[in-house]
Design an enzyme around this catalytic site. Structure first.
Site, PDB file in Angstrom:
ATOM      1  N   ASN A  45      -2.340  -4.456   6.408  1.00 47.57           N
ATOM      2  CA  ASN A  45      -2.869  -5.458   6.731  1.00 47.57           C
ATOM      3  C   ASN A  45      -3.137  -6.728   7.744  1.00 47.57           C
ATOM      4  OD1 ASN A  45      -2.402  -6.315   4.997  1.00 47.57           O
ATOM      5  ND2 ASN A  45      -4.359  -6.151   3.794  1.00 47.57           N
ATOM      6  N   LYS A  79      10.754  -4.927   3.489  1.00 52.52           N
ATOM      7  CA  LYS A  79      10.779  -2.816   4.103  1.00 52.52           C
ATOM      8  C   LYS A  79       9.389  -3.110   4.381  1.00 52.52           C
ATOM      9  CE  LYS A  79       8.984   0.443   2.995  1.00 52.52           C
ATOM     10  NZ  LYS A  79       8.388   1.064   4.274  1.00 52.52           N
ATOM     11  N   HIS A  80       9.089  -3.458   5.395  1.00 54.52           N
ATOM     12  CA  HIS A  80       7.066  -3.446   5.814  1.00 54.52           C
ATOM     13  C   HIS A  80       7.403  -1.951   5.824  1.00 54.52           C
ATOM     14  CE1 HIS A  80       4.784  -5.841   7.198  1.00 54.52           C
ATOM     15  NE2 HIS A  80       4.662  -6.639   7.994  1.00 54.52           N
ATOM     16  N   ALA A  81       5.518  -2.006   5.867  1.00 53.70           N
ATOM     17  CA  ALA A  81       5.562  -0.951   6.041  1.00 53.70           C
ATOM     18  C   ALA A  81       5.490  -0.252   7.122  1.00 53.70           C
ATOM     19  CB  ALA A  81       3.658  -0.715   5.860  1.00 53.70           C
ATOM     20  N   SER A  82       5.399   1.148   7.730  1.00 55.57           N
ATOM     21  CA  SER A  82       6.011   2.461   8.349  1.00 55.57           C
ATOM     22  C   SER A  82       5.278   2.120   9.710  1.00 55.57           C
ATOM     23  CB  SER A  82       6.151   3.540   8.261  1.00 55.57           C
ATOM     24  OG  SER A  82       7.090   3.668   7.099  1.00 55.57           O
ATOM     25  N   GLY A  98       0.440  -4.669  -2.159  1.00 52.04           N
ATOM     26  CA  GLY A  98       0.262  -3.338  -0.961  1.00 52.04           C
ATOM     27  C   GLY A  98      -0.694  -2.177  -2.501  1.00 52.04           C
ATOM     28  N   SER A  99      -0.716  -1.115  -2.781  1.00 47.88           N
ATOM     29  CA  SER A  99      -1.591  -0.210  -3.139  1.00 47.88           C
ATOM     30  C   SER A  99      -1.022  -0.150  -4.725  1.00 47.88           C
ATOM     31  CB  SER A  99      -1.899   1.294  -2.605  1.00 47.88           C
ATOM     32  OG  SER A  99      -0.460   1.807  -3.009  1.00 47.88           O
ATOM     33  N   GLU A 147       1.318  -8.027  -5.899  1.00 48.90           N
ATOM     34  CA  GLU A 147      -0.412  -8.320  -5.176  1.00 48.90           C
ATOM     35  C   GLU A 147      -0.590  -7.026  -4.331  1.00 48.90           C
ATOM     36  OE1 GLU A 147      -0.948 -11.245  -5.231  1.00 48.90           O
ATOM     37  OE2 GLU A 147       0.423 -12.684  -5.175  1.00 48.90           O
ATOM     38  N   CYS A 197      -7.236  -7.778   1.109  1.00 50.27           N
ATOM     39  CA  CYS A 197      -7.730  -7.086  -0.270  1.00 50.27           C
ATOM     40  C   CYS A 197      -8.417  -8.309  -0.623  1.00 50.27           C
ATOM     41  CB  CYS A 197      -6.147  -7.446  -0.512  1.00 50.27           C
ATOM     42  SG  CYS A 197      -5.895  -9.337   0.049  1.00 50.27           S
ATOM     43  N   GLU A 218     -11.828   1.202  -4.341  1.00 46.72           N
ATOM     44  CA  GLU A 218     -11.704  -0.148  -3.734  1.00 46.72           C
ATOM     45  C   GLU A 218     -11.954   0.441  -2.068  1.00 46.72           C
ATOM     46  OE1 GLU A 218      -7.479  -1.656  -2.116  1.00 46.72           O
ATOM     47  OE2 GLU A 218      -8.315  -3.427  -1.404  1.00 46.72           O
TER      48      GLU A 218
HETATM   49  P1  NAP Z   1       0.651   1.183  -0.008  1.00 47.75           P
HETATM   50  O1  NAP Z   1       0.541   1.839   1.139  1.00 47.75           O
HETATM   51  O2  NAP Z   1       1.069   0.689  -0.890  1.00 47.75           O
HETATM   52  O3  NAP Z   1       1.904   0.636   1.734  1.00 47.75           O
HETATM   53  C1  NAP Z   1       2.958  -1.062   1.260  1.00 47.75           C
HETATM   54  C2  NAP Z   1       4.087  -1.344   1.326  1.00 47.75           C
HETATM   55  O4  NAP Z   1       4.639  -0.530   0.452  1.00 47.75           O
HETATM   56  C3  NAP Z   1       4.385  -0.472   2.390  1.00 47.75           C
HETATM   57  O5  NAP Z   1       5.402  -0.465   3.195  1.00 47.75           O
HETATM   58  C4  NAP Z   1       4.907   1.485   2.169  1.00 47.75           C
HETATM   59  O6  NAP Z   1       5.972   1.521   2.995  1.00 47.75           O
HETATM   60  C5  NAP Z   1       5.330   1.001   0.703  1.00 47.75           C
HETATM   61  N1  NAP Z   1       5.747   1.913  -0.169  1.00 47.75           N
HETATM   62  C6  NAP Z   1       4.502   2.624  -0.464  1.00 47.75           C
HETATM   63  N2  NAP Z   1       4.519   3.789  -1.514  1.00 47.75           N
HETATM   64  C7  NAP Z   1       5.703   2.978  -1.804  1.00 47.75           C
HETATM   65  C8  NAP Z   1       6.298   3.553  -3.157  1.00 47.75           C
HETATM   66  N3  NAP Z   1       6.228   4.398  -4.229  1.00 47.75           N
HETATM   67  N4  NAP Z   1       7.535   2.999  -3.513  1.00 47.75           N
HETATM   68  C9  NAP Z   1       7.943   1.795  -2.483  1.00 47.75           C
HETATM   69  N5  NAP Z   1       7.006   1.509  -1.232  1.00 47.75           N
HETATM   70  C10 NAP Z   1       5.884   2.358  -1.477  1.00 47.75           C
HETATM   71  O7  NAP Z   1      -0.229   0.031   0.809  1.00 47.75           O
HETATM   72  P2  NAP Z   1      -1.387  -0.042   1.923  1.00 47.75           P
HETATM   73  O8  NAP Z   1      -2.433   1.151   2.125  1.00 47.75           O
HETATM   74  O9  NAP Z   1      -0.412   0.246   3.468  1.00 47.75           O
HETATM   75  O10 NAP Z   1      -1.626  -1.010   2.258  1.00 47.75           O
HETATM   76  C11 NAP Z   1      -3.371  -2.124   1.235  1.00 47.75           C
HETATM   77  C12 NAP Z   1      -3.410  -2.445   0.246  1.00 47.75           C
HETATM   78  O11 NAP Z   1      -2.824  -3.139  -0.037  1.00 47.75           O
HETATM   79  C13 NAP Z   1      -4.789  -1.931  -0.100  1.00 47.75           C
HETATM   80  O12 NAP Z   1      -5.074  -2.043  -1.749  1.00 47.75           O
HETATM   81  C14 NAP Z   1      -4.378  -3.423  -0.866  1.00 47.75           C
HETATM   82  O13 NAP Z   1      -5.972  -4.124  -1.073  1.00 47.75           O
HETATM   83  C15 NAP Z   1      -3.202  -4.114  -0.691  1.00 47.75           C
HETATM   84  N6  NAP Z   1      -3.247  -5.304  -0.813  1.00 47.75           N
HETATM   85  C16 NAP Z   1      -2.902  -6.516  -1.313  1.00 47.75           C
HETATM   86  C17 NAP Z   1      -2.885  -7.732  -1.241  1.00 47.75           C
HETATM   87  C18 NAP Z   1      -3.022  -9.178  -2.560  1.00 47.75           C
HETATM   88  O14 NAP Z   1      -2.217 -10.073  -1.647  1.00 47.75           O
HETATM   89  N7  NAP Z   1      -3.261  -8.358  -3.136  1.00 47.75           N
HETATM   90  C19 NAP Z   1      -2.516  -8.337   0.039  1.00 47.75           C
HETATM   91  C20 NAP Z   1      -2.915  -7.098   0.973  1.00 47.75           C
HETATM   92  C21 NAP Z   1      -3.092  -5.912   1.093  1.00 47.75           C
HETATM   93  P3  NAP Z   1       5.374   2.725   3.515  1.00 47.75           P
HETATM   94  O15 NAP Z   1       4.328   2.498   4.692  1.00 47.75           O
HETATM   95  O16 NAP Z   1       6.738   3.978   4.682  1.00 47.75           O
HETATM   96  O17 NAP Z   1       5.209   3.957   2.870  1.00 47.75           O
END
Ligand code: NAP
Length: 457
Positions: A134, A157-160, A209-210, A231, A265, A362
């Protein structure tokens, strides 16, 4: 054998932008070796040299902001001006740690019977950063700049869906002249993360991330007895009381919710407005949403672009449907959005019942949830009903209300009379299911340092 190829897709129109080949197991092995080797020399590089390199990275970011921003917008759809602002904010983080890093790392002296006793801040080693799409630059620099200043080395390791940006970030550090291996982008899927966390050469992990991703990474880090920082998501409360400057409150409530096309977020996601001003606020807030320009993210006058992927759009549409079926009322007008691509019209839902996505989940897109409250106690009680605790906002000029909100809102941050924003000078992080640990400011630097106690008799 490399894994399956990964495509970047423009969410504005569905076009394939680029195809990437993931790292092979041998490539991962070589990167980990390189990180461990580089750490042994980087940890001894004087702080002034590390600071100089960070300033050079800031120069690169500023000089190439337009190019990097274009790739960000193409890959994940945020309005171009916001992408450029994001890249420049990364430069400010580099300059912040270049200037203040040495002071943050000064020895702390203690008085004991010893001749000298102090705490020295020492780096830990290679740190893995698992990052979201994001804010594809900012989330990474928020981790990388203090980590490099501390003497650690970074593995990303960035998002895909944002691998061009991931490679651009590596490019920034290369152009700035950081020694090879200080910062490496690993083009890998989430399936490779476990093996890397467990690897002896990797000393810590940070994830933005999530919740599910955070839970998995934290469990593996815990099992490996390695520090982790999470985070995660948020559903920030944004409270408006009668003494507030209403113009400013409405303006902030719009930006807080639609910035980054609603995919932040720390976006205000649940708005609690006092009954005395509710009708006026709701009317003005709705008019402001209806006036937003939704369209081509490359255009300068666009307020809201597409969401980052079709999956994200479909999930949000499902959440909105369930909230409407659960009693919410949509205040904003119907509008047509481009058919192709991950488009979603900004909207305001009022009076959603508890047990619906508006209260419990969320919502990662331009959907504001609005409720009328009878008092600050009422607003805080509803705000705290969320499982999340990232940011929170109060608009009020009443000192007693401000004091109460600061004491009682369950969140990692409370901003008064402005929306929540991350700032390199301020610690950033959440509580409850928004995660643990703090990034930015001195806390972000100390997050992955060994605070070694030294006693010299
Ligand atoms: P996500 O699906 O959790 O992805 C984030 C990262 O984690 C990606 O690089 C993803 O890789 C990887 N990932 C996913 N599942 C994983 C697993 N089981 N093991 C290891 N790595 C894994 O999150 P998103 O949906 O892209 O991002 C949005 C979320 O991030 C929202 O909930 C948002 O609120 C949160 N966020 C929080 C903050 C903060 O500072 N608190 C800031 C920004 C965003 P792949 O892409 O390869 O799946």
């Amino acid at each position: 054998m490399p894994g399956k190829e990964v495509q970047s897709i423009n969410p504005a129109n569905g076009d394939v932008l680029e195809t990437f080949t993931p790292l092979t197991p041998a490539g991962i092995e070589a990167a980990l070796d390189k990180a461990a080797d580089r750490f042994r020399s980087w940890r001894n590089v004087p702080l002034s040299e590390r600071a100089e390199l960070l300033n050079l990275a800031a120069d690169v970011l500023e000089a190439k902001a337009a190019d990097y921003a274009r790739d960000i917008t193409l890959e994940m759809g945020k309005p171009l001006a916001q992408a450029e602002a994001e890249v420049k904010k990364c430069a400010s983080a580099c300059r912040h740690y270049a200037e203040h890093g040495p002071a943050y790392m000064q020895d702390l002296t203690y008085q004991t019977e010893a001749h000298r006793a102090f705490v020295r801040h020492l780096p830990m080693g290679p740190v893995l950063a698992v990052m979201p799409w994001n804010f594809p630059f900012w989330q990474v620099f928020r981790f990388a700049t203090p980590a490099l200043m501390a003497g650690n080395v970074g593995l990303l390791k960035h998002a895909s869906n944002v691998w061009r940006s991931a490679l651009n970030i590596e490019d920034v550090f290369r152009r700035a002249g950081f020694p090879d291996g200080c910062f490496q982008t690993l083009l890998i899927g989430s399936g490779e993360v476990e093996g890397i966390i467990r690897d002896d050469r990797v000393r810590a992990v940070t994830l933005t991330g999530s919740g599910p991703a955070g839970r998995s990474v934290a469990a593996i880090a815990g099992d490996s007895i390695k520090p982790s920082l999470l985070e995660l998501g948020g559903s920030d409360a944004f409270i408006v009381m009668p003494s507030a400057d209403l113009d400013n409150a409405v303006k902030n409530a719009v930006t807080a919710r639609i910035q980054n096309s609603g995919q932040s977020c720390i976006a205000g996601k649940r708005f609690f407005v006092h009954a005395d001003i509710y009708d006026t606020f709701a009317k003005r807030y709705t008019a402001a949403f209806d006036a937003l320009t939704v369209g081509d993210p490359m255009k300068a006058d666009t307020d809201v672009g597409p969401l980052a992927t079709l999956t994200i759009r479909d999930e949000l549409a499902d959440q909105v449907d369930r909230s409407l079926k659960g009693g919410a009322v949509r205040l904003t007008k119907e509008r047509t959005v481009p058919g192709k691509g991950a488009w979603f019209a900004p909207q305001i839902l009022a009076d959603a019942h508890s047990g619906t996505p508006s209260t419990d989940e969320e919502m990662f897109g331009p959907v504001a949830n609005l409720w009328k409250v009878t008092s600050l106690d009422d607003a805080i009680a509803r705000a705290n009903r969320s499982v999340y605790g990232l940011g929170s906002v109060l608009f009020s000029k009443d000192e007693a209300e401000i004091d109460q909100a600061v004491r009682e809102l369950e969140a990692g941050a409370t901003f008064v009379n402005s929306m929540v924003a991350s700032d390199p000078r301020l610690p950033f992080g959440g509580i409850k299911q928004s995660g643990y640990g703090r990034e930015l400011a001195a806390d972000g630097l100390h997050a992955f340092m060994n605070r070694k106690t030294v006693s010299i008799a």
